[in-house]
Structures are given as C-alpha cells and as structure tokens.
Design a protein around this motif. Structure first.
Motif, PDB file in Angstrom:
ATOM      1  N   GLU A 377     -18.707  16.743  -7.276  1.00  0.00           N
ATOM      2  CA  GLU A 377     -20.141  16.443  -7.383  1.00  0.00           C
ATOM      3  C   GLU A 377     -20.550  16.506  -8.848  1.00  0.00           C
ATOM      4  O   GLU A 377     -20.513  17.585  -9.455  1.00  0.00           O
ATOM      5  CB  GLU A 377     -20.924  17.462  -6.541  1.00  0.00           C
ATOM      6  N   ASN A 379     -23.683  15.499 -10.877  1.00  0.00           N
ATOM      7  CA  ASN A 379     -25.070  15.043 -10.847  1.00  0.00           C
ATOM      8  C   ASN A 379     -25.719  15.294 -12.206  1.00  0.00           C
ATOM      9  O   ASN A 379     -25.794  16.429 -12.677  1.00  0.00           O
ATOM     10  CB  ASN A 379     -25.856  15.773  -9.770  1.00  0.00           C
ATOM     11  N   ASN A 382     -30.929  13.313 -12.733  1.00  0.00           N
ATOM     12  CA  ASN A 382     -31.439  12.928 -11.422  1.00  0.00           C
ATOM     13  C   ASN A 382     -30.593  11.872 -10.729  1.00  0.00           C
ATOM     14  O   ASN A 382     -31.072  11.134  -9.870  1.00  0.00           O
ATOM     15  CB  ASN A 382     -32.885  12.446 -11.530  1.00  0.00           C
ATOM     16  N   LYS A 383     -29.361  11.752 -11.153  1.00  0.00           N
ATOM     17  CA  LYS A 383     -28.457  10.805 -10.511  1.00  0.00           C
ATOM     18  C   LYS A 383     -27.346  11.571  -9.799  1.00  0.00           C
ATOM     19  O   LYS A 383     -26.700  12.423 -10.405  1.00  0.00           O
ATOM     20  CB  LYS A 383     -27.840   9.851 -11.534  1.00  0.00           C
ATOM     21  N   GLU A 384     -27.150  11.270  -8.524  1.00  0.00           N
ATOM     22  CA  GLU A 384     -26.084  11.913  -7.741  1.00  0.00           C
ATOM     23  C   GLU A 384     -24.840  11.026  -7.814  1.00  0.00           C
ATOM     24  O   GLU A 384     -24.875   9.855  -7.457  1.00  0.00           O
ATOM     25  CB  GLU A 384     -26.519  12.103  -6.288  1.00  0.00           C
ATOM     26  N   GLN A 385     -23.770  11.620  -8.306  1.00  0.00           N
ATOM     27  CA  GLN A 385     -22.534  10.860  -8.464  1.00  0.00           C
ATOM     28  C   GLN A 385     -21.371  11.662  -7.882  1.00  0.00           C
ATOM     29  O   GLN A 385     -21.437  12.872  -7.774  1.00  0.00           O
ATOM     30  CB  GLN A 385     -22.265  10.572  -9.949  1.00  0.00           C
ATOM     31  N   GLU A 386     -20.299  10.989  -7.540  1.00  0.00           N
ATOM     32  CA  GLU A 386     -19.083  11.639  -7.029  1.00  0.00           C
ATOM     33  C   GLU A 386     -17.868  11.060  -7.718  1.00  0.00           C
ATOM     34  O   GLU A 386     -17.817   9.859  -8.016  1.00  0.00           O
ATOM     35  CB  GLU A 386     -18.951  11.434  -5.515  1.00  0.00           C
TER      36      GLU A 386
END
Length: 413
Positions: A377, A379, A382-386
């Motif tokens: 994870e 993030n 404010n961007k959620e990334q994987e």
C-alpha cells in the motif's frame, strides 16, 4: 487375652488314664474378638508342632466376619502360627479365593489367584467390573477399606475389556478408588487417587497422555489436570491445576497455555478453552523456528489428522513484521508446519507501522523467517496506489551470530 480365648467346659478325671487321654482333646467355645461369631470346637494338640489348636469348617454359606462387614466360607485354622484360613472372602460385591488368609483382630491379610468385583449401577452407588490375578489383599474392616494390589498383571477394569489399571485398588462403601496407571488404546492416565464409576473415572490430580495411531507416539500430553472421563458418554473433561502449566502437542511440536479442554472421543476431537480474560498462547518447539508463537481465543485438535486449528488469532509476529490472518484462523500440521495464510495483512516495521502489505499470501517459517507475496500500500497525496511484490522475505540481516542478528523485511516487485 481380650482378642482370642478358648472357653473350656468343666470336666473331672476318674483315673490317671483318663487324665492322659483328656490332655490331648478339650471341647469348648472359640471367642475371636468378633472376627467370627463364637463357635464350638475341639481344641487339640497338633501333631505337626504339638501346639494347641484346631481346624474348623464353616457352614456352607460361611460366617459373617468383623461384625458383619463381610463374609468368609472355608476352613479356619488355629495353631501357634496364629489364626489362619483358606476359602472364599466376600465384601461389597468383591469375591476372592485364598489359601493363606491371616485373621487379625482389626485386619485381614491374604493372597489370591483371582479377584473379581461385580459391576453395580444404582442411584446411591456405582462400581465397575474388575478382574485381577495374583493379588495381595489388605482388608481393614473397621476403616471400611479393602486394599488390593496386583503382584504381576494389571487389573482388567470395566466391562468393555479395553481398560487396565496397573497399581492398587481400594474398595469402600463409597465406591472404588484406584492408584496407578489407567491405560486403554486411546490414552493413559496416571493418578494417586482415581474415583471409578461403573464406566467412568475421575481424579483431582492426573497426568494425561492421549495416544497417536503410530505406536509409541503421543498426540497430547499434560500433567496436573483435574479429570472427569465418562466412557458411556465418550467425553473427557480436563482442567489444569496450575495457571501457567503448558499442554504439549508432541506430533505438532507445539505447546499451548490453553490448559482446559474437552475430549470428544467419538469424534476424535479435542476442543480447547482459553481463560475468559486473556488469549491462549501457542508456541513452536521446533528447533528451526526460534520459538514462533501466537495467541488465539479458541482451538481444536483433530486426533485423526493431527491438525491443530486456532481461531480468533489477532496477529503473528515474524522477523520485523506483524502478520494479521484474514479470517483470524491458523492451521498447524504435524512437524510444526503452518499452512500458508491467504488474504492476510502484513504490517512491516512493527515499531512505526509505516509499511502495509494487503491481500498477502504468507508462509511462516519461524519467529525470524517468513516469505510472502502481496500488494504494498503506497498512498501519497490523497492517491491510493498498490505495488505487487511477488517476493517478500522477512529474515535475519547483518553480520554476527544468528541469535544476535536484527531482522528486516525486504521485497521485490
């Protein structure tokens, strides 16, 4: 003395010849400290040792003995050796035949080829069926206790024919107690005082071994347990007498602080219970796993497959990571092999908890060693990334002795 005496009937002699003749035989009453009812017999000079005595045969049904505590039928022999007998002894449903019964005012000693106790089931009392061979008897009637010890062979106990007791028995009006090893195909229990029912055994302090199918192998082992085993219901209940006593699972190479459990014999299942105020601990004793441990609220152990299932596990620590099982369930196979965790969460750097890996598949190898695959994870703003990491390794790092090395998680993706 007060215990034994012979009341001679009055007589007189007409001549010296009659005097000599009467010297060898007297008729009178035997008073035996209430071992037997008083009876009449001829007192004679015994030919073997020239002591005064007699051999008396009881009626076919025998005499009540020790104030009707039991019954004896056979021969009573009085000589300078004391008061002896050979015949049948009966007490509270127990029967034995002896060739060397020694009668004392408050005690009976004997040996017997066979000892048999009949099963009894009633609201007031339960006793099991028992058969013993080559036994020694010590009966203390005024203490209401008959002690029986097998010299060579174990007692066959219960009607099932599967259970044996190596040790001693104590028969009382309150039931049958035992001291020794209670053994049957599925388990063995040792206690200084068993309380037996018709098909049950209880003890305040017990050492327990539940056997595995492999000859000589033990599936579960624990000491100092309060036990209540009902073979009719096929249910055993065990609870430790000590808060910190561990229960061992030798085949799985684990120990647990969960020391209260129920054994469902028909299902070959052990169900552990933890203290309501804290979780139970499970610790690997495998030499290569560095005492890997985790906690859980409930657990079960399958005696057919030797699979240990622990539920409501909050997390497991390995290397520098905290691994959270998705379902909270952990499976441990024999030889301390833990099934891979699926859809788990990994928190790396347990101090700051900066790194999180989701939907991970984890293979735990020890307290300082794991392998995983999952989605990191990442993030920011404010961007959620994987990021998929296909090779995540937690292990010892640095130089020096293995026991002194720090641990870290490294990953590639």
């Amino acid at each position: 003395r007060d215990s034994f005496y012979f009341e001679l009937k009055p007589f007189f002699f007409n001549s010296l010849d009659n005097y000599v003749k009467e010297m060898v035989t007297f008729k009178g009453k035997m008073v035996s400290a209430q071992i037997f009812p008083d009876f009449e017999e001829l007192l004679k000079v015994r030919e073997k040792d020239f002591s005064l005595g007699f051999v008396h045969k009881t009626p076919e049904k025998g005499y009540p003995v020790y104030k009707v505590k039991g019954r004896f039928a056979g021969e009573i022999d009085l000589s300078n050796r004391g008061l002896w007998g050979k015949g049948k002894i009966q007490y509270l449903g127990a029967t034995l035949e002896s060739e060397d019964v020694k009668f004392l005012p408050k005690q009976m000693l004997a040996s017997a080829k066979d000892f048999d106790l009949a099963e009894k089931r009633s609201k007031e009392e339960e006793v099991p069926q028992v058969h013993g061979e080559l036994v020694r008897l010590d009966w203390k009637p005024y203490r209401d206790s008959m002690y029986v010890r097998s010299e060579k062979n174990a007692f066959q106990i219960f009607k099932s024919g599967e259970h044996t007791l190596t040790g001693s028995l104590a028969l009382t009006p309150g039931g049958l107690k035992g001291n020794g090893l209670l053994d049957w195909p599925q388990a063995a229990m040792t206690s200084k005082q068993f309380n037996f029912g018709a098909f049950s055994a209880k003890a305040d302090t017990t050492a327990l071994k539940i056997k595995a199918e492999e000859v000589g192998a033990i599936a579960i082992q624990s000491d100092r347990l309060r036990s209540d085993v009902d073979f009719d219901k096929q249910l055993g209940r065990f609870k430790s007498l000590d808060e910190y006593l561990e229960t061992k699972l030798p085949l799985n190479q684990y120990v647990t602080s969960m020391n209260e459990f129920i054994w469902e014999m028909n299902n070959s299942m052990i169900r552990f219970k933890s203290d309501s105020t804290k979780l139970g601990t499970f610790t690997s004793v495998h030499p290569d796993q560095d005492s890997l441990r985790f906690r859980g609220k409930r657990a079960s152990y399958d005696l057919k497959t030797y699979l240990l299932k622990v539920t409501e596990v909050p997390f497991i620590k390995s290397a520098d990571a905290m691994i959270i099982p998705d379902s909270g369930t952990v499976y441990v196979q024999p030889k301390a092999i833990m099934d891979s965790l699926h859809n788990a969460t990994i928190i790396c750097d347990t101090l700051n908890k900066n790194h999180k890996i989701n939907r991970a598949t984890v293979a735990l190898k020890g307290r300082k060693d794991y392998w995983a695959r999952g989605y990191y994870e990442y993030n920011v703003a404010n961007k959620e990334q994987e990021i998929l990491f296909s090779d995540i390794v937690g292990q010892r790092v640095g130089k020096g002795k293995a026991s002194e090395k720090a641990t870290a998680t490294r990953a590639q993706g």
